[in-house]
Design a protein around this motif. Structure first.
Motif, PDB file in Angstrom:
ATOM      1  N   UNK A 142      11.714  -6.939  -1.649  1.00 12.09           N
ATOM      2  CA  UNK A 142      12.541  -6.872  -0.446  1.00 12.09           C
ATOM      3  C   UNK A 142      12.132  -5.691   0.429  1.00 12.09           C
ATOM      4  N   UNK A 185       3.312   7.773   6.905  1.00 16.69           N
ATOM      5  CA  UNK A 185       3.815   7.724   8.282  1.00 16.69           C
ATOM      6  C   UNK A 185       3.023   8.662   9.192  1.00 16.69           C
ATOM      7  N   UNK A 223      -2.368  14.313  -0.248  1.00 14.94           N
ATOM      8  CA  UNK A 223      -1.356  13.335  -0.642  1.00 14.94           C
ATOM      9  C   UNK A 223      -1.546  12.015   0.105  1.00 14.94           C
ATOM     10  N   UNK A 277      -0.293   4.524  -5.139  1.00 12.61           N
ATOM     11  CA  UNK A 277       0.862   3.820  -4.584  1.00 12.61           C
ATOM     12  C   UNK A 277       1.432   2.902  -5.655  1.00 12.61           C
ATOM     13  N   UNK A 293       4.105  -1.571   3.885  1.00  8.26           N
ATOM     14  CA  UNK A 293       3.296  -2.672   4.418  1.00  8.26           C
ATOM     15  C   UNK A 293       2.304  -2.092   5.429  1.00  8.26           C
ATOM     16  N   UNK A 344       4.680   5.295  -3.985  1.00  6.76           N
ATOM     17  CA  UNK A 344       4.907   6.738  -4.055  1.00  6.76           C
ATOM     18  C   UNK A 344       6.258   7.061  -3.430  1.00  6.76           C
ATOM     19  N   UNK A 400       0.842  -1.188   0.000  1.00  2.00           N
ATOM     20  CA  UNK A 400       0.000   0.000   0.000  1.00  2.00           C
ATOM     21  C   UNK A 400       0.880   1.242   0.000  1.00  2.00           C
ATOM     22  N   UNK A 401       0.313   2.353   0.451  1.00  7.21           N
ATOM     23  CA  UNK A 401       1.028   3.620   0.383  1.00  7.21           C
ATOM     24  C   UNK A 401       1.580   3.982   1.759  1.00  7.21           C
ATOM     25  N   UNK A 402       2.783   4.540   1.764  1.00  4.78           N
ATOM     26  CA  UNK A 402       3.365   4.937   3.040  1.00  4.78           C
ATOM     27  C   UNK A 402       2.759   6.256   3.493  1.00  4.78           C
ATOM     28  N   UNK A 411       8.078   3.701  -3.484  1.00 10.08           N
ATOM     29  CA  UNK A 411       8.016   2.647  -2.475  1.00 10.08           C
ATOM     30  C   UNK A 411       6.569   2.322  -2.129  1.00 10.08           C
ATOM     31  N   UNK A 412       6.317   1.059  -1.894  1.00  9.13           N
ATOM     32  CA  UNK A 412       5.097   0.656  -1.211  1.00  9.13           C
ATOM     33  C   UNK A 412       5.372   0.700   0.294  1.00  9.13           C
ATOM     34  N   UNK A 434       7.363  -0.941  12.147  1.00  9.76           N
ATOM     35  CA  UNK A 434       8.814  -0.904  12.285  1.00  9.76           C
ATOM     36  C   UNK A 434       9.167  -0.082  13.520  1.00  9.76           C
ATOM     37  N   UNK A 435       8.923  -0.654  14.675  1.00  6.76           N
ATOM     38  CA  UNK A 435       9.206   0.040  15.933  1.00  6.76           C
ATOM     39  C   UNK A 435      10.322  -0.683  16.658  1.00  6.76           C
ATOM     40  N   UNK A 484       6.168   3.779  12.626  1.00  8.66           N
ATOM     41  CA  UNK A 484       6.970   3.791  11.407  1.00  8.66           C
ATOM     42  C   UNK A 484       6.514   2.685  10.468  1.00  8.66           C
ATOM     43  N   UNK A 485       6.491   2.979   9.166  1.00 11.34           N
ATOM     44  CA  UNK A 485       6.142   1.978   8.159  1.00 11.34           C
ATOM     45  C   UNK A 485       7.351   1.138   7.775  1.00 11.34           C
ATOM     46  N   UNK A 518       2.073  -4.745  10.257  1.00  9.23           N
ATOM     47  CA  UNK A 518       3.521  -4.533  10.331  1.00  9.23           C
ATOM     48  C   UNK A 518       3.819  -3.171  10.942  1.00  9.23           C
ATOM     49  N   UNK A 523       8.841  -0.267   4.444  1.00  7.39           N
ATOM     50  CA  UNK A 523       8.615   0.099   3.049  1.00  7.39           C
ATOM     51  C   UNK A 523       9.236  -0.934   2.105  1.00  7.39           C
ATOM     52  N   UNK A 524       8.730  -0.964   0.880  1.00  7.20           N
ATOM     53  CA  UNK A 524       9.123  -1.949  -0.119  1.00  7.20           C
ATOM     54  C   UNK A 524       9.433  -1.204  -1.409  1.00  7.20           C
TER      55      UNK A 524
END
Lengths: 612, 612
Positions: free
Chosen positions: B177, A170, A538, B593, A190, B595, A166-168, A187-188, A218-219, A174-175, A216, A177-178
């Motif tokens: 990744x 934040x 955005x 996305x 999660x 983005x 999906x879209x980041x 970047x996507x 990212x902490x 914290x996301x 997900x 990202x891919x």
């Protein structure tokens, strides 16, 4: 088929039949010319008996622990019955066997009380998963999953899968990202939760949605947090808070029934956030035991709905002459039942406990309400018996109780009192693993103020609606605060959210809210959190857009599936209930992941390392 | 609660009761002083009737399409009944109403035949999801999900969640990744499938596992591929191929029954890979119709099990005098039933069809088997009637049929013949949406040879076992080939895998294999694919390790859940069965996305862009 039956299936009624089993060698014991093997699989353990006639084959192909064995033979009534296991009345007289696979000696024993340490068991997780204790946890997890799905299905909910790429945006956590190869430089993310997707599904008319879904964050990992975790995620349209509370206490009761065999027939208790904080110092109180807090002194701006009660406090009239209390912002007490006879050593230990850095208090005042009616305290110099009894009365202290009094800054003192209450509840055996007490906590503050960033943050998330009668307060006031320290005086401090947490035995197992479904109110919320129009568009343009095309009133809840399973399993650790967990550094030590990637992968993704 | 009933619930027996509904305004029609509104929700449509008394309120608050409306009133028997919908016998005489939310005019109509184009509907997916056609697809998807889980649960399978943040082991498809912040410079990968985890679970003794799980592949997107897709993923221990086939044709039959009401009582047909290729030119043949291929000429190294049949071919004795056939590697024929009367224009069109670049043939020979027994062909100069009838006999041509003959290189000609068969099957209405034919394809080659890379690749994946009687062939031979063009002569070319695909109506809906469970054989497999020991250890050390501690024989299968749903729904497009799909560039156009991300995110992850 390698077997006709499982290792947990055979009973005395099967005696005389010829069967084939397959499984793992748990133990090998030799008595004279006879060899006994306990053969294990997911379903149980069956004793195999190898007669002398097989000794030559056993010599050529010796059996070892964890060997995979297929054995055929006749079921026989045991002379020496084992009543502890379901197959304990029979054994298999082996006529033929085959080693399907050998095993090296495992690095730890595959037993309930294993000799393997944490790190070793994580590395060889595939062996740890063989242990009965771990298997029971995963079975419980599946049972909870199944019970939840069945209940939700019966209630007309639909499982609808939402996307993972999906879209980041934040906001809060914290996301992960891919990087996108096809859209290089972009970047996507999660999903931290399917929040906006389930709201869109409500806009689309799927009025009862659920999903058991990975999320997900990212902490930095505190103990018992995982970078990926599972939610039971639910949303409903055309509902009010009361509908949600009824529907989802029904869900948890149904899980209790199906998984634990517990008929939770009592009404689920409810408390407001202010009451919970006032009474337990905690927004997820464990109500398996009482030990309610006595509020002796509290700042005027905190807990407005309770200020009246302070009129009866011994501190209401001002200074007491005891500087520690007089100089403190807050003074709180709890009564520890039946502990008036604590020795000096014991009370000293409690004092040390609250002075530990994690708690951080300066000291502890205690009042012993002796069984004979006399009172003894560490502050006898400053308070007479009457005053001490008045203090004890605020926390329902009774003869035989030990009253503990803490004083200091409001937030720290309240948290310390709560921590002390929980610790003593545990020490006194008042928090029983096999007792389950649910509680709804309601009416949370909509906003918190982040003094360091000088801005409002959403306590739950930015999609939570205020109480209907406070919408005007929110719309009509400018969220900007000149002096950050004044935030408690801003009207936003008193706006309550249409939000609710479900608490089980002192753990938040689920939380949710009635959502904002009006574009203007959602924009006001985003603006209050400091997002300008461009940023709103955005990040959440799709949601604001959706709210223009007939969004229905809606709300929902998400349960922390890992934690729910852990509590139902009587454990503190969610890791024990996850098949392949990560350690506290976010590493999978079995896979050795994360790891370096190839130059080719960097090239294709058009990124490179930028190590500091 | 905003409603007492849904919009699909009220019947004539409810007449006279007072109810409240909530939903979306589908249509507003005014007849004189009376206003009719069709109110829609997930469950149906109910007609609302607003009498003159509400006209003033309707003037002040006019209703528009997709407004969210709450209406209370009495259920009334309609004079003008609509027998097409379940609520068509009643209407609601509105006494009060409230607009819960307004709607802008939607960018396309919310109807089965919408006026919205693909792009617009993707952008406003939350509106597209309101359409009945899309809703039916998601309902079918949920029904399939539910039926699969119920069947697997009854058979003793456990849903066990496997991790999403795993290790990148590029092999076959490209990994997505995920940069790790806590382990800077290192990356997780998103799973292409839970393959190794489910195998570890078998090693751990969970002998029946399943999961309905998202998987990820970063591949260039052909039509109808998605970067994230869902599998019904299953694995069993202590089983042989036959056990798997029985278990999982049971699963699909159960889904047919529960979801489509179809009793699929017939035995599921089986074919070997060689037979499928020989007879249909395709490893996932659509067997709803015959039109089997006549093999007239085939290279000696291809399809060894069928070479014998070529003895009867008219080409067995050598040259025929027709250079196109004589010079071709392969000559194949199909008989198109009842099409002997095709006009010149029609046969010309077929010739053009096979000459299109996607098919790439030079031309098409046709033989008309007239109903009166005469024969007419485009190659009458080269073949007499007897010879033409012999050719026609190889593909079961009957009087009235049109026989089409293709000649050229083996692979291209076989694929072209298969494509032509499928195209004609479609044109002739032989591929019916409401007919379902299952087929197991067995005995796939274990290896394919990638001539460009000069190395063996695993046709299924590197964990698939060879047929037991070919293990020795695999172990005993050196996989290295000096001259890449000679690969068909290497013994590895003839090793068959213990693998199986389930085919439904010409689509592969599932595939799996019996796995390697011996460390030495797995190492040999990795080595054959060109992995040295260090690479094996780095990528799959955990699996090789697990095989040392008592791995049981095991195998499994994974079904493509999106495709299965699409076929059951009679659609070619999986996208129609995914709530929030991505477009062919891997973009979610609703979210916009992927983005750009923030500088702060780059800093924390210690990566930067490296755009070419």
């Amino acid at each position: 088929m390698y077997r006709t039956h499982t290792c947990g299936q055979l009973r005395l009624t099967d005696a005389g039949t010829t069967v084939t089993l397959a499984g793992w060698v748990q133990t090998v014991r030799k008595f004279g010319s006879i060899t006994f093997v306990d053969l294990r699989d997911r379903y149980g353990i069956t004793q195999l008996l190898f007669n002398e006639s097989l000794n030559q084959q056993l010599d050529e192909q010796p059996l070892g622990r964890e060997f995979v064995l297929q054995a055929t033979g006749k079921v026989n009534e045991r002379s020496n019955k084992n009543t502890n296991i379901a197959t304990g009345e029979i054994e298999l007289i082996v006529s033929e066997f085959k080693i399907l696979n050998k095993s090296a000696v495992p690095p730890f024993t595959i037993q309930d009380d294993t000799d393997g340490g944490d790190d070793l068991r994580m590395k060889y997780r595939y062996l740890d998963l063989r242990r009965n204790a771990v298997k029971r946890n995963l079975e419980l997890r599946y049972a909870v999953n199944r019970a939840a799905r069945n209940y939700l299905h019966e209630k007309g909910f639909m499982d609808i899968e939402t996307p993972f790429l999906i879209k980041s945006t934040p906001e809060g956590a914290r996301d992960f990202v891919v990087p996108s190869r096809m859209n290089a430089g972009q970047f996507y993310a999660l999903p931290q939760s399917p929040q906006t997707f389930k709201q869109l599904l409500m806009v689309s008319g799927y009025d009862r949605y659920y999903q058991v879904v990975k999320c997900f964050r990212d902490e930095d990992l505190r103990a018992d947090r995982q970078p990926e975790f599972t939610q039971i995620d639910c949303e409903m349209a055309f509902v009010e808070q009361e509908d949600i509370l009824n529907m989802f206490e029904g869900l948890i009761k149904s899980i209790f029934k199906e998984v634990k065999g517990i008929d939770y027939t009592e009404t689920v208790e409810r408390t407001t956030w202010e009451d919970a904080m006032w009474t337990y110092g905690n927004d997820k109180p464990d109500i398996r035991f009482k030990m309610k807090i006595g509020n002796l002194k509290v700042p005027a701006t905190a807990y407005p709905s309770h200020q009246q009660e302070l009129q009866n406090s011994p501190f209401a009239s001002g200074a007491t002459g005891f500087a520690v209390f007089d100089n403190a912002e807050t003074v709180l007490a709890i009564a520890v039942p039946g502990c008036a006879d604590y020795t000096r050593k014991q009370t000293d230990e409690l004092t040390e406990w609250v002075k530990r850095p994690q708690i951080g208090m300066q000291g502890l005042v205690f009042i012993k309400l002796n069984a004979d009616g006399t009172v003894k305290s560490s502050v006898d110099k400053f308070f007479n018996e009457e005053q001490l009894k008045t203090i004890a009365a605020t926390c329902d202290g009774k003869p035989g109780d030990l009253v503990l009094v803490l004083a200091g800054r409001e937030q720290k003192t309240r948290k310390a009192t709560s921590d002390l209450r929980m610790e003593l509840g545990k020490r006194l055996g008042l928090r029983k693993d096999n007792e389950f007490k649910l509680l709804w906590v309601l009416d949370f503050p909509l906003f918190e103020y982040a003094e360091e960033d000088n801005r409002w943050v959403a306590r739950h998330h930015p999609f939570t609606s205020p109480k209907p009668d406070q919408i005007a307060t929110m719309i009509d006031n400018n969220p900007v605060i000149e002096n950050a320290a004044d935030y408690l005086n801003h009207p936003y401090s008193n706006i309550k959210a249409n939000a609710y947490d479900m608490v089980l035995n002192g753990n938040e197992i689920g939380g949710g809210s009635i959502r904002i479904f009006q574009r203007d109110l959602q924009e006001k919320m985003f603006a209050a959190l400091g997002m300008d129009e461009a940023e709103q568009q955005h990040k959440f343009g799709f949601l604001l857009g959706a709210f223009e095309y007939g969004a229905p009133p809606h709300g929902g809840i998400a349960f922390g599936f890992d934690r729910l399973c852990a509590i139902l399993g009587g454990s503190e650790s969610i890791r024990d209930f996850i098949a392949f967990p990560k350690n506290n550094s976010g590493r999978d030590v079995m896979l050795d992941a994360p790891s370096a990637i190839d130059t080719k992968q960097f090239d294709e993704l058009q990124i490179k390392l930028d190590l500091k």
